[in-house]
Design a protein around this motif. Structure first.
Motif, short mmCIF file in Angstrom:
data_model
loop_
_atom_site.label_atom_id
_atom_site.label_comp_id
_atom_site.label_asym_id
_atom_site.label_seq_id
_atom_site.Cartn_x
_atom_site.Cartn_y
_atom_site.Cartn_z
N LEU A 262 7.39 2.81 2.13
CA LEU A 262 7.06 3.10 0.73
C LEU A 262 8.32 3.39 -0.08
N VAL A 263 9.22 4.15 0.50
CA VAL A 263 10.47 4.47 -0.20
C VAL A 263 11.23 3.19 -0.55
N GLN A 264 11.31 2.28 0.38
CA GLN A 264 12.03 1.02 0.14
C GLN A 264 11.38 0.20 -0.97
N GLU A 265 10.07 0.32 -1.11
CA GLU A 265 9.36 -0.43 -2.14
C GLU A 265 9.63 0.09 -3.55
N LEU A 266 10.28 1.24 -3.68
CA LEU A 266 10.61 1.76 -5.01
C LEU A 266 11.64 0.89 -5.73
N ALA A 267 12.19 -0.08 -5.03
CA ALA A 267 13.09 -1.04 -5.67
C ALA A 267 12.32 -2.18 -6.33
#
Length: 283
Positions: free
Chosen positions: A206-211
């Motif tokens: 999920l954190v990586q998808e913040l891009a």
């Protein structure tokens, strides 16, 4: 969110606001559920869910609406039933469970979706087999319904409710949805899997998808991280390219959900203090 849930913050249909109709009494709202004006029925169902908790006669009136046939769209949907189902979840009365379980078989996708979410809010576990059956066909069986903006089954609502009910047996059924073609489905799967397993690999997805390039999607991911309780995502929330209001909402949700998932955790620890400091910096 389940906020209740995250998906309810971005429901497929907008709800009326308190100012969109005249002030009601509980008696008037119940009477309006059978009014000849369908818009008044729709508003009354929403109003009762928001303002009529613990009032006599409300639950019974809304349960009766679950069988309504008058308010039907050209595509066969039941807008009034949808609002009644959502309202019953908010009223937190177990008498609604049998009617909501029947709604899981409704032809209207959005009635099924709302029923799954409301049953999760009520903590009902008898719905688990049906929700798991919605996921059993995997990604191939849960694709966009031809000509409609929704899936063939409410997989997101199913995952959200299984997450809320802590159904760890659902993990093998949810994992394939990490490969779904729709971003929101993949994010819902990652959130549910983190909650059910506490494996940080899902929180990091999920954190990586913040891009993500789309602002609306970044907002949703932010709230997914908050709903997951993945405390290591706090800095990523604070640095995300979204409005501060969403960051504050997500950090508050993150802290609340972490403490729900870790009841033995102390309120003030280095990790929780870091989240509170981030909140302070955004206010």
């Amino acid at each position: 969110m389940s906020e209740t849930s995250l998906q309810q913050s971005f429901e497929s249909e907008s709800q009326p606001t308190e100012s969109s109709g005249e002030a009601l009494t509980v008696e008037q709202a119940i009477a309006n559920l059978t009014h000849e004006d369908l818009s008044l029925r729709y508003y009354a169902a929403w109003w009762l869910g928001k303002f009529a908790k613990s009032e006599p006669g409300v639950v019974e009136a809304l349960i009766a609406v679950l069988e309504d046939e008058a308010d039907r769209t050209e595509l066969g949907g039941y807008p009034l039933r949808r609002n009644a189902v959502r309202a019953l979840g908010k009223l937190a009365d177990d008498r609604a469970v049998p009617g909501l379980l029947r709604c899981l078989d409704c032809s209207d996708y959005y009635v099924r979706e709302a029923a799954a979410q409301s049953l999760g809010m009520l903590g009902d576990r008898t719905c688990i087999p049906v929700l798991m059956s919605w996921l059993e066909g995997g990604v191939a069986a849960v694709q966009l319904f031809p000509g409609r903006p929704h899936l063939t089954q409410p997989a997101e609502a199913a995952m959200e409710t299984l997450e809320a009910l802590k159904v760890t047996e659902a993990v093998p059924l949810i994992e394939p949805f990490l490969q779904h073609s729709l971003d929101r489905v993949r994010h819902g799967a990652a959130r549910a899997l983190y909650v059910l397993t506490q494996d940080p690999v899902y929180g990091e997805r999920l954190v990586q998808e913040l891009a993500h390039s789309d602002l609306k999607m970044r907002r949703m991911i932010l709230l997914d991280i908050g709903a997951s309780g993945y405390l290591s995502g706090a800095e990523a929330i604070a640095q995300a390219s979204v409005e501060n209001s969403f960051k504050v909402m997500a950090l508050k949700s993150l802290l609340e959900n972490h403490l729900k998932q870790q009841p033995e955790a102390v309120l003030v620890s280095p990790s929780t203090e870091r989240v509170m400091n981030l909140l302070d910096s955004l206010l």
